[in-house]
Design a protein around this motif. Structure first.
Motif, PDB file in Angstrom:
ATOM      1  N   LYS A  54       6.825 -12.678 -10.591  1.00  7.51           N
ATOM      2  CA  LYS A  54       6.942 -11.788  -9.441  1.00  7.51           C
ATOM      3  C   LYS A  54       6.572 -12.567  -8.184  1.00  7.51           C
ATOM      4  N   PHE A  57       3.910 -11.023  -3.053  1.00  7.33           N
ATOM      5  CA  PHE A  57       3.669  -9.655  -2.590  1.00  7.33           C
ATOM      6  C   PHE A  57       3.623  -8.687  -3.768  1.00  7.33           C
ATOM      7  N   GLN A  58       4.550  -8.887  -4.693  1.00  7.78           N
ATOM      8  CA  GLN A  58       4.657  -7.930  -5.803  1.00  7.78           C
ATOM      9  C   GLN A  58       3.520  -8.053  -6.801  1.00  7.78           C
ATOM     10  N   GLN A  60       0.465  -8.106  -6.587  1.00 10.60           N
ATOM     11  CA  GLN A  60      -0.760  -7.357  -6.346  1.00 10.60           C
ATOM     12  C   GLN A  60      -0.863  -6.093  -7.187  1.00 10.60           C
ATOM     13  N   VAL A  61       0.270  -5.435  -7.436  1.00 11.58           N
ATOM     14  CA  VAL A  61       0.193  -4.161  -8.157  1.00 11.58           C
ATOM     15  C   VAL A  61      -0.306  -4.344  -9.581  1.00 11.58           C
ATOM     16  N   TRP A  62      -0.157  -5.570 -10.133  1.00 13.24           N
ATOM     17  CA  TRP A  62      -0.673  -5.762 -11.495  1.00 13.24           C
ATOM     18  C   TRP A  62      -2.181  -5.960 -11.503  1.00 13.24           C
ATOM     19  N   ARG A  65      -4.159  -2.872 -12.186  1.00 10.67           N
ATOM     20  CA  ARG A  65      -4.163  -2.318 -13.531  1.00 10.67           C
ATOM     21  C   ARG A  65      -4.961  -3.158 -14.506  1.00 10.67           C
ATOM     22  N   THR A 151      -5.024   1.540  -6.480  1.00  8.75           N
ATOM     23  CA  THR A 151      -5.014   1.722  -5.034  1.00  8.75           C
ATOM     24  C   THR A 151      -3.964   0.890  -4.309  1.00  8.75           C
ATOM     25  N   THR A 152      -3.764  -0.380  -4.731  1.00  5.57           N
ATOM     26  CA  THR A 152      -2.967  -1.322  -3.923  1.00  5.57           C
ATOM     27  C   THR A 152      -3.428  -1.245  -2.471  1.00  5.57           C
ATOM     28  N   ARG A 155      -3.128  -5.731   1.842  1.00  2.00           N
ATOM     29  CA  ARG A 155      -1.905  -6.516   1.832  1.00  2.00           C
ATOM     30  C   ARG A 155      -2.262  -7.954   2.144  1.00  2.00           C
TER      31      ARG A 155
ATOM     32  N   ARG B  55       0.486   9.130  -2.053  1.00  2.00           N
ATOM     33  CA  ARG B  55       1.729   8.520  -2.504  1.00  2.00           C
ATOM     34  C   ARG B  55       2.265   9.314  -3.690  1.00  2.00           C
ATOM     35  N   ILE B  79      12.088  -5.482  -3.043  1.00  5.95           N
ATOM     36  CA  ILE B  79      10.620  -5.559  -3.039  1.00  5.95           C
ATOM     37  C   ILE B  79      10.031  -4.855  -4.257  1.00  5.95           C
ATOM     38  N   PRO B  81       8.341  -3.814  -7.371  1.00  4.05           N
ATOM     39  CA  PRO B  81       7.772  -4.646  -8.439  1.00  4.05           C
ATOM     40  C   PRO B  81       8.275  -4.305  -9.829  1.00  4.05           C
ATOM     41  N   ILE B 111       5.599   2.959 -10.140  1.00  8.02           N
ATOM     42  CA  ILE B 111       4.140   2.883 -10.128  1.00  8.02           C
ATOM     43  C   ILE B 111       3.562   3.366  -8.811  1.00  8.02           C
ATOM     44  N   CYS B 113       3.605   2.457  -5.572  1.00 13.60           N
ATOM     45  CA  CYS B 113       2.847   1.499  -4.771  1.00 13.60           C
ATOM     46  C   CYS B 113       3.227   1.581  -3.304  1.00 13.60           C
ATOM     47  N   PHE B 115       5.588   0.106  -1.741  1.00 15.44           N
ATOM     48  CA  PHE B 115       6.156  -1.112  -1.150  1.00 15.44           C
ATOM     49  C   PHE B 115       7.556  -0.844  -0.591  1.00 15.44           C
ATOM     50  N   GLU B 118       7.349   0.737   2.784  1.00 19.55           N
ATOM     51  CA  GLU B 118       6.868  -0.260   3.723  1.00 19.55           C
ATOM     52  C   GLU B 118       7.993  -1.206   4.148  1.00 19.55           C
TER      53      GLU B 118
END
Lengths: 366, 175
Positions: A54, A57-58, A60-62, A65, A151-152, A155, B55, B79, B81, B111, B113, B115, B118
């Motif tokens: 990924k 930027f992407q 971060q969502v992992w 978790r 939360t994410t 940035r 969200r 974008i 994920p 999920i 998020c 993004f 954004e």
């Protein structure tokens, strides 16, 4: 008729006291533990490999978790390590807001630990009191970033948006009553004779063994080692904050309880300093839309509620995603000390030992 | 003195005093005092308050003429994920900008998020305040632009029948 033989039993993976899907293989002689083997991997998702595929930027969502009760800390680690890899400078206001959110998260994580640990040992009431305050913190998270657990929050380069109107008031409302709440937990537990019997001298691990196993966080500090990444390698706005590192020397479950309670007070103190000294300005650095890395590698440790959380990132030339990503998870490393803490002791102490290590299986297995 | 301390369970009594205080207060004052002392709410009869930045589910927006705002720049698709958004570019009579002939959103893997919102430069999508996202069929999670339950502009099947989403004035689905 009765032979003296050892019995092998499984604790978990579906046991409510193992805080998730931890399986502990126990070899028992009567009620004494001869051998203890934690078996992990039931929740393995391959986060490291996924993040390598990924973009920065992407990814971060992992991190949300992995340690799902301390998602903000994990987000901070990811954002700061990517910023370190690319040399991005974050505005000062963003640093302050990040520090405030991370400390709120530390309180919320420790509250979940306090509630569930006391519940495992047998004190039901504290759970209800701890979750009452945790709810208020999660409401703060919801108004800051829109989610309560995953939360994410941050940035790369700062924050997505500035704090919402009324947010400082909301955090201050929590701050005003939280010190009294800590006193309530202390009333319920600290002098309680049942709690003391179940914790004093249980699951000890001394400083040398802690260092040999790589154990960090409150477990190490309860053994008398004054090590905290916030002081040793300051990140975010911690260099400007005034706080103490609580330590004890007893190195048992009761000492870890006292260390974490003192961390509540220190976190409360840090949040108050963030509120009082919140600087003005923008919250986002100017960053390119596509991050392309050079050949570079970094390791960035932060102090997660459970201990040292380190992110190791390797960039390749022109790569939009990390070439290699590795997480040094505090729960995983701390869990390795479980056999040392429990072998030769009683079966009932395993529950206290798992509770006091404060493992989150999402991070152990990743 | 220490023997007396050992005999009398004062430590436990102080804990009981604290819990007794809360029990008495809730027993006597709940529903009577003007100050709100409840921690929990009787969901779904009582709508819960949702923060403005909450969200929820992805929703496409229309402009004042009722036209879909999306211009198929594919920024959200790139974008995302978990790759839950799939867009097909098309054209429509009397419209200068590209028009999405398909905008598929697979909610089961989303999920939340934010993004996508954004990255959107045209403010054409939002995550609304809808959180009751359960459904009875798997197909109901594959949300697109048309179809009975597959309409991005409408609330999800469970949300339609929910008391709380129609009662909550903060919610964009408030009727």
């Amino acid at each position: 008729m009765f032979k003296n033989e050892e019995l092998e039993i499984n604790l978990g993976p579906q046991h409510p006291s193992t805080h998730g899907v931890l399986r502990v293989k126990l070899r028992l002689d009567g009620e004494t533990i001869v051998k203890c083997t934690p078996i992990v991997g039931y929740l393995h998702r391959g986060v490291e490999k996924i993040c390598e595929n990924k973009t920065f930027f992407q990814g971060q969502v992992w991190t949300d978790r992995m340690d799902y009760v301390a998602a903000v800390s994990n987000n901070l680690g990811w954002a700061e390590s990517v910023e370190k890899l690319f040399g991005i400078h974050v505005p000062r206001r963003a640093h302050y807001v990040r520090t405030m959110m991370t400390e709120l998260n530390r309180i919320s994580s420790h509250l979940l630990w306090l509630g569930t640990h006391a519940l495992d040992i047998g004190a039901m009431t504290v759970f209800l009191y701890a979750f009452r305050e945790r709810e208020q913190i999660l409401d703060c998270f919801e108004s800051f970033c829109g989610a309560r657990l995953t939360t994410t929050a941050f940035r790369i380069g700062g924050l997505r948006e500035d704090i919402p109107p009324g947010f400082i008031k909301q955090v201050q409302a929590f701050q005003d009553r939280f010190l009294d709440c800590i006193d309530e937990y202390e009333t319920l537990l600290t002098e309680n004779r049942i709690w003391k019997r179940r914790t004093i001298g249980i699951a000890p691990i001394n400083a040398d063994e802690c260092i040999a196993f790589g154990v960090t966080g409150p477990v190490l500090r309860a053994a008398g080692v004054k090590y905290d990444v916030r002081k040793a390698f300051p990140y975010a706005a911690y260099a400007e904050m005034n706080f103490e590192i609580p330590t004890r020397t007893e190195a048992d479950t009761y000492a870890r309880y006292l260390v974490r309670l003192e961390e509540f007070r220190q976190s409360h103190h840090i949040i108050q300093q963030c509120i009082d000294g919140l600087p003005e300005g923008n919250v986002m650095a100017k960053i390119p839309k596509v991050l392309k890395s050079e050949v570079n590698e970094i390791y960035h440790p932060i102090e997660a509620p459970k201990g040292e959380l380190g992110y190791y990132l390797v960039g390749e030339k022109g790569g939009q995603n990390p070439y290699r990503f590795h997480v040094r998870g505090p729960s995983f490393v701390n869990l390795q000390a479980l056999p040392q803490m429990t072998e030769g002791r009683l079966l009932a102490d395993v529950i206290a030992a798992i509770g006091t290590l404060d493992v989150v299986l999402g991070e152990v297995d990743r | 003195m220490s023997i007396l301390k050992k005999l009398l369970p004062l430590d436990i009594a102080s804990g009981m005093k604290l819990t007794g205080k809360y029990f008495g207060r809730n027993f006597l004052q709940a529903n009577r005092s003007k100050k709100h002392i409840h921690i929990t709410v009787e969901y779904p009869e009582t709508p819960i308050s949702i923060a403005p930045r909450f969200r929820g589910r992805l929703q496409m927006l229309r402009d004042e003429q009722g036209e879909i705002k999306c211009v198929c720049c594919l920024a959200c698709e790139k974008i995302c994920p978990t790759q839950v958004i799939t867009i097909s570019k098309g054209k429509k009579e009397g419209r200068k900008t590209p028009f999405p002939t398909r905008y598929d959103f697979e909610m089961e893997r989303c999920i939340f998020c934010e993004f996508c919102v954004e990255s959107c430069g045209f403010d054409s999508i939002i995550l609304n305040h809808q959180f009751e996202l359960a459904a009875y069929n798997r197909e109901d999670f594959s949300i697109g632009m048309e179809g009975q339950f597959q309409d991005m502009f409408r609330v999800s099947p469970v949300g339609q029948h929910s008391i709380s989403s129609t009662k909550n004035p903060d919610s964009p689905d408030y009727t």
